[in-house]
Design a protein around this motif. Sequence first.
Motif, PDB file in Angstrom:
ATOM      1  N   GLU A  38       0.833  -1.203   0.000  1.00 25.23           N
ATOM      2  CA  GLU A  38       0.000   0.000   0.000  1.00 25.23           C
ATOM      3  C   GLU A  38       0.866   1.251   0.000  1.00 25.23           C
ATOM      4  N   GLU A  39       0.291   2.333  -0.450  1.00 27.08           N
ATOM      5  CA  GLU A  39       0.987   3.616  -0.548  1.00 27.08           C
ATOM      6  C   GLU A  39       1.644   3.992   0.782  1.00 27.08           C
ATOM      7  N   GLY A  40       2.926   4.321   0.730  1.00 29.25           N
ATOM      8  CA  GLY A  40       3.632   4.825   1.898  1.00 29.25           C
ATOM      9  C   GLY A  40       4.153   3.784   2.866  1.00 29.25           C
ATOM     10  N   GLU A  41       3.914   2.495   2.623  1.00 25.59           N
ATOM     11  CA  GLU A  41       4.417   1.492   3.566  1.00 25.59           C
ATOM     12  C   GLU A  41       5.623   0.774   2.987  1.00 25.59           C
ATOM     13  N   ALA A  46       4.200  -4.057   5.041  1.00 25.70           N
ATOM     14  CA  ALA A  46       3.128  -4.669   4.250  1.00 25.70           C
ATOM     15  C   ALA A  46       2.940  -6.139   4.605  1.00 25.70           C
ATOM     16  N   VAL A  47       4.030  -6.906   4.722  1.00 26.19           N
ATOM     17  CA  VAL A  47       3.885  -8.338   4.995  1.00 26.19           C
ATOM     18  C   VAL A  47       3.378  -8.570   6.419  1.00 26.19           C
ATOM     19  N   LEU A 144      13.632   3.674   0.451  1.00 33.40           N
ATOM     20  CA  LEU A 144      13.950   5.086   0.318  1.00 33.40           C
ATOM     21  C   LEU A 144      12.644   5.852   0.132  1.00 33.40           C
ATOM     22  N   LEU A 145      11.791   5.739   1.121  1.00 34.86           N
ATOM     23  CA  LEU A 145      10.479   6.370   1.067  1.00 34.86           C
ATOM     24  C   LEU A 145      10.555   7.765   1.661  1.00 34.86           C
ATOM     25  N   PRO A 146       9.701   8.663   1.204  1.00 32.13           N
ATOM     26  CA  PRO A 146       9.684   9.991   1.818  1.00 32.13           C
ATOM     27  C   PRO A 146       9.263   9.893   3.276  1.00 32.13           C
TER      28      PRO A 146
END
Length: 157
Positions: A38-41, A46-47, A144-146
């Motif tokens: 999902e967006e942002g995770e 997620a798992v 490397l997520l915001p």
Amino acid sequence: MKPDVTVAAVVERDGRFLVVQERAARRVVLNQPAGHLEEGESLLQAVVRETLEETGYPFVPEAVTGLYLWRGPGERTFLRVAFAGTVGDRVNGAPLDRAIIRTAWVTQEHLRGREAELRSPMVLRCIEDYLRGVRYPLELLNHLLPVPSPGPDSQDP
């Protein structure tokens, strides 16, 4: 071809694997606890989330067992990141996703005998790789997520 990114949990206990029986595309199928990123995770988030939502078990990822690219029916492509790990005790009263019929602990042989019921060929392949000892450290994954912006009540460090 833009793949759907999914995660899956490979959990073994006493020679049996945790699976879910679920409704998907008008069929009843067997699958690992799995689902979409999902967006942002992160993949790890997620798992853990998907396993809890589909089984009621808290999942602790320990290793990556593989990356699987598969083109399914309707020319949809999936990139699955599979994790080996353990689960704790089932959370009492944890609601399961609507599509989940039940959870079960089954052997590899049981799944081989029901290949036509598997959600995809990735289900058995993930277990085969796990049993062959395929393990990559979780450090293989780089997120490397915001960074979410701080809320109005938070203080800058």
